[in-house]
Enzyme design. Structure first.
Site, PDB file in Angstrom:
ATOM      1  N   LEU B  70       0.166   3.817  14.695  1.00  0.00           N
ATOM      2  CA  LEU B  70       1.099   2.765  14.288  1.00  0.00           C
ATOM      3  C   LEU B  70       0.902   2.398  12.825  1.00  0.00           C
ATOM      4  O   LEU B  70       1.833   2.032  12.131  1.00  0.00           O
ATOM      5  CB  LEU B  70       0.900   1.517  15.151  1.00  0.00           C
ATOM      6  N   GLY B  71      -0.329   2.461  12.382  1.00  0.00           N
ATOM      7  CA  GLY B  71      -0.601   2.090  11.003  1.00  0.00           C
ATOM      8  C   GLY B  71      -1.998   2.519  10.615  1.00  0.00           C
ATOM      9  O   GLY B  71      -2.781   2.964  11.452  1.00  0.00           O
ATOM     10  N   GLU B  72      -2.289   2.402   9.343  1.00  0.00           N
ATOM     11  CA  GLU B  72      -3.595   2.829   8.895  1.00  0.00           C
ATOM     12  C   GLU B  72      -4.133   1.812   7.897  1.00  0.00           C
ATOM     13  O   GLU B  72      -3.386   1.291   7.083  1.00  0.00           O
ATOM     14  CB  GLU B  72      -3.488   4.204   8.249  1.00  0.00           C
ATOM     15  N   GLY B  73      -5.406   1.521   8.003  1.00  0.00           N
ATOM     16  CA  GLY B  73      -6.009   0.587   7.063  1.00  0.00           C
ATOM     17  C   GLY B  73      -7.286   1.166   6.501  1.00  0.00           C
ATOM     18  O   GLY B  73      -7.619   2.319   6.777  1.00  0.00           O
ATOM     19  N   SER B  74      -7.995   0.356   5.735  1.00  0.00           N
ATOM     20  CA  SER B  74      -9.219   0.860   5.117  1.00  0.00           C
ATOM     21  C   SER B  74     -10.299   1.091   6.165  1.00  0.00           C
ATOM     22  O   SER B  74     -11.150   1.954   6.019  1.00  0.00           O
ATOM     23  CB  SER B  74      -9.705  -0.144   4.077  1.00  0.00           C
ATOM     24  N   TYR B  75     -10.239   0.350   7.256  1.00  0.00           N
ATOM     25  CA  TYR B  75     -11.262   0.414   8.299  1.00  0.00           C
ATOM     26  C   TYR B  75     -11.024   1.535   9.285  1.00  0.00           C
ATOM     27  O   TYR B  75     -11.907   1.961   9.974  1.00  0.00           O
ATOM     28  CB  TYR B  75     -11.268  -0.913   9.047  1.00  0.00           C
ATOM     29  N   GLY B  76      -9.786   2.020   9.382  1.00  0.00           N
ATOM     30  CA  GLY B  76      -9.463   3.059  10.361  1.00  0.00           C
ATOM     31  C   GLY B  76      -8.007   2.969  10.750  1.00  0.00           C
ATOM     32  O   GLY B  76      -7.194   2.378  10.049  1.00  0.00           O
ATOM     33  N   LYS B  77      -7.705   3.566  11.900  1.00  0.00           N
ATOM     34  CA  LYS B  77      -6.304   3.647  12.305  1.00  0.00           C
ATOM     35  C   LYS B  77      -5.962   2.599  13.354  1.00  0.00           C
ATOM     36  O   LYS B  77      -6.824   2.123  14.071  1.00  0.00           O
ATOM     37  CB  LYS B  77      -6.029   5.022  12.903  1.00  0.00           C
ATOM     38  N   ASP B 191      -6.087 -15.590   4.832  1.00  0.00           N
ATOM     39  CA  ASP B 191      -5.376 -14.395   4.380  1.00  0.00           C
ATOM     40  C   ASP B 191      -3.968 -14.346   4.973  1.00  0.00           C
ATOM     41  O   ASP B 191      -3.543 -13.336   5.504  1.00  0.00           O
ATOM     42  CB  ASP B 191      -6.166 -13.139   4.772  1.00  0.00           C
TER      43      ASP B 191
END
Lengths: 362, 445
Positions: B70-77, B191
């Site tokens: 669904l999405g990707e971030g700095s920490y993982g998927k 945030d």
């Protein structure tokens, strides 16, 4: 008629069944003041989680709010210590699920089903007109009165349709209902952006029709995931009779090979294979379980379906048709104990008694 | 692969296989003979096909089937999940320990996020369903409510990069509801930004990503905080100016103000080429609201974006503000749809592929009878074939099909569900799913 909110006024006759994930008991009792038989649901609230508690609250709330001849009413409910009692009129033949498992393993006959489903559809029509979706129509929730009319129950999972806005769709997915999955409509299971509406209940009626006729709910042995893929792809549940029994209907298909493999299965199901449901019944199920929501009709339209025509014949005695099942009535019940509270203690006592037949030591 | 090898393959799975002798009759002949074309064959539009580079293997974590990313971030998927018990859609945040170590405070933040989320339960706050840990792979799975996307993605895919006022109003109301709940629990989110505001299927807003949130001490006398790690563009002047301690609740108010400004204008109120310039401009705290923003919204934004934290609106003041109470007129033509920003329509399909593979692997499919295609079409006369039932073919099964030139009828005999599943879907043309819907008509023929 006033129903008192105290166990003193009810005499227990027997324990009929379990309910609510086997956490509650259904007691057959006699109301002392009116000398009538009632069914009392008893729950021990101590065992419940908050969510289960909320579900029961919802159910009582809805039962009290709705009033229709085909909806199981709640006469009264009361709490004593940690025990909750819900009093409702006695449904002599108990639920359709119980009828099937006790007397009709191969399914009910078509005329009986048409009677029950007509009552269910009437109830659904009423529920929808009040702006709710039932979401758990199934044989277990269709109760049959001793005089043969059916009542809908199981309002725990009811959900209200949004009243405003042009899109009357619901997206809420009922959790805690893994045992209801087989009855859910594909659009509900899909959980996509389109949502679902009251026509989801009609799909459940179609599945219930198959359940009543076949004696077992479609997809019963399939895993939930394969049930999902099949439903989403538009596989329609079927009534099993001689016309739909795949291996039997055409001789031209290499029969030798087929017989070789499935002899046992065929012998087992000879009774099912030889029967025949009417074409209008097949059409009814197909219409209910139609994947395309715009084609699927509303309860009102379904009530005019040709499937319900035979009902209009006079002189059909449901009680006779339902034999060998015998309803709970005034004549065949005996009183057991002084009041409702005692039976609980008694049944708990039974749990404590341990019988070890092998351990006789001479 | 020929028939014999197929049989060998299927034997251990206790699948019985029968093959008709007349497989040879090629099915293309049917078309030439004038058998109605739309009976079985359907053209697939090119946009309907999802191209996949590699075959997806079915992955299971606990009782969940893993689906699409669904999405990707700095920490993982972040991936989609399907709960096999309840069939409920979920999302999972996959955290890799290796990656977390590289991010400053990474592991601490995750720890805090889990602890906070477990305490929270509100309509507008994302729900953490379960946390699973795989020690072997050094992975952590945070299983959450399924959301189809965030406001940021939605804005980026909308024509004007803005929301119409009534839609932004609806989201803002929910944001304030959620924020009020968080503050009542002594939690400062720190945030708030469109990217962290997710939407569920029915359009309910969910505040998510509690990675940098802070829970006040149980007996704290006020909401003083000392640290912040939020996104720079949404930071208030007191942080830009480097204050040592500041009021926590007011940070969230400021960033909600910036978020509202962003939702309506599509721009940030403060700009800068880099973080220093940005902070400089925020630090001055001077904003000029564009002409397009009119009363009463103007005074609300003005109140939320006050430089002095003491002058800034409280949640109560926002609640009583005329714009908050007002009901901006709905303009159905200008709505930004949720669907637009993701191929949501096809999302479901990919998880179905995965399940197919899974089931085939288990050998649940019990193949009892195989007919030639010609016979299949004889039977199919009089059956209803709905367009909505058309689904894309499953590659692995198709390959099997093509090689064997046979058609599987999968029939759950034991189950008595009596449903026929047709797996004859091939890569270019396909036979839609159906069951024998109307036996009566067939008999007449």
């Amino acid at each position: 008629m006033l129903y008192e909110t105290s166990s003193k006024y009810y005499v227990t006759c027997s324990v009929m069944n379990n309910c609510f994930f086997d956490k509650g008991k259904v007691l057959l009792a006699r109301h002392k003041t009116s000398r009538t038989l009632v069914a009392i649901k008893h729950f021990n609230l101590e065992e419940f989680t908050q969510e289960q508690y909320d579900l029961i609250m919802e159910e009582i709330f809805f039962m009290r709010q709705l009033k229709h001849p085909n909806i199981l009413p709640c006469l009264t409910s009361y709490v004593i210590n940690f025990d909750l009692y819900v009093v409702s009129p006695l449904m002599g033949f108990t639920s359709c699920h119980d009828l099937i498992s006790a007397h009709f393993q191969d399914g009910l006959s078509e005329i009986i089903i048409s009677f029950f489903l007509r009552d269910v559809l009437r109830a659904l029509d009423y529920i929808h007109s009040k702006g709710y979706i039932h979401r758990s129509v199934k044989a277990r929730h269709i109760l049959v009165h001793a005089d043969g009319h059916a009542c809908l129950s199981g309002f725990r999972y009811m959900y209200s349709l949004p009243k405003c806005g042009s899109l009357n769709k619901v997206h809420h997915f009922p959790l805690h209902t893994s045992h209801n999955l087989n009855w859910f409509s594909p659009e509900l299971l899909e959980q996509n952006i389109e949502g679902y509406d009251e026509k989801s209940d009609i799909y459940s009626v179609g599945v219930t029709a198959c359940e009543l006729a076949n004696g077992i709910v479609p997809f019963a042995d399939t895993s939930t995931t394969s049930m999902l893929t099949e439903k989403v792809r538009g596989v329609i549940p079927q009534l099993i009779d001689c016309t739909t029994w795949f291996l039997h209907d055409d001789d031209q298909y290499s029969k030798d090979e087929i017989c070789y493999s499935n002899e046992n299965i065929e012998n087992e199901n000879q009774k099912i294979i030889s029967r025949k449901f009417s074409n209008s019944f097949h059409a009814f199920v197909e219409l209910c379980c139609c994947r395309n929501i715009s084609i699927r009709p509303l309860p009102k339209q379904l009530l005019n379906h040709s499937f319900f025509k035979p009902i209009r014949r006079i002189g059909i005695n449901l009680q006779e048709l339902l034999q060998p099942a015998v309803p709970y009535t005034e004549t065949n019940t005996t009183e057991l104990h002084e009041d409702v509270a005692v039976i609980n203690d008694l049944s708990y006592d039974f749990d404590d008694i341990n019988i070890y037949p092998e351990e006789w030591d001479f | 692969m020929n028939v014999a090898t197929l049989e060998k393959l299927l034997k251990p799975l206790s699948i019985s296989l029968f093959i008709c002798k007349e497989v040879s009759s090629p099915w293309m002949n049917d078309e030439k003979d004038g058998v109605s074309n739309d009976m079985g064959f359907h053209r697939v539009e090119s946009d309907q096909i999802i191209y996949r580079n590699k075959k997806k293997r079915c992955k299971l974590i606990g009782k969940y089937v893993m689906g699409d990313v669904l999405g990707e971030g700095s920490y993982g998927k972040v991936k989609e999940l399907l709960d096999m018990e309840t069939l409920c859609r979920r999302a999972v945040k996959i955290l890799k320990k290796r990656k977390l170590r590289r991010i400053p405070n990474g592991e601490q933040n995750v720890d805090r996020e889990i602890r906070l989320l477990k305490r929270l339960k509100h309509r507008n706050v994302i729900e953490l369903v379960e946390v699973l840990i795989n020690e072997e792979k050094q992975k952590m799975y945070l299983i959450m409510e399924y959301c189809i996307g965030g406001l940021q993605d939605m804005l980026e895919n909308s024509p004007g990069r803005t929301f119409p006022q009534w839609q932004a109003h609806g989201y803002f109301l929910q944001l304030i509801d959620g924020l009020e709940y968080l503050h009542s629990k002594g939690i400062i989110h720190k945030d708030i930004k469109p990217g962290n505001l997710l939407l569920t299927l029915d359009g309910t807003l969910k505040i998510s990503d509690f990675g940098v949130a802070e829970a006040l001490e149980m007996f704290a006398s006020d909401d003083t905080c000392f640290t912040t790690q939020g996104s720079p563009a949404f930071q208030p002047p007191e942080i830009a100016n480097g204050a040592e301690s500041f009021s926590g609740f007011k940070i969230d108010i400021w960033s909600s103000g910036v978020t509202l400004y962003y939702l309506i204008t599509g721009e940030y109120p403060f700009k800068g080429d880099n973080v220093y310039r940005l902070f400089e401009s925020i630090g001055q705290g001077f904003i000029s609201l564009p002409e397009l923003i009119v009363e009463p919204l103007r005074s609300l934004l003005d109140g939320m974006l006050k430089k002095e934290p003491g002058d800034r609106f409280t949640l109560q003041q926002i609640r009583h503000h005329p714009w908050f109470i007002s009901q901006p007129r709905k303009e159905p033509n200008s709505i930004v749809f949720i669907e637009k920003f993701k191929s949501e329509k096809y999302k479901r399909e990919t998880i179905l592929f995965v399940i197919d593979d899974y089931l085939l692997g288990l050998g649940i499919l019990w193949i009892t009878s195989i007919l030639t295609l010609k016979k299949l079409f004889d039977r199919s006369i009089g059956m209803k074939v709905e367009k909505s039932d058309l689904k894309l073919p499953n590659k692995s099964i198709c390959n099997l099909m093509l090689n064997c030139k046979v058609l599987f009828f999968i029939h759950y005999l034991k189950v008595r569900s009596f449903s026929f599943v047709n797996f004859s879907r091939t890569a270019k043309c396909k036979v839609p799913m159906y069951s024998i819907a109307n036996p009566k008509k067939k008999k007449n023929l």
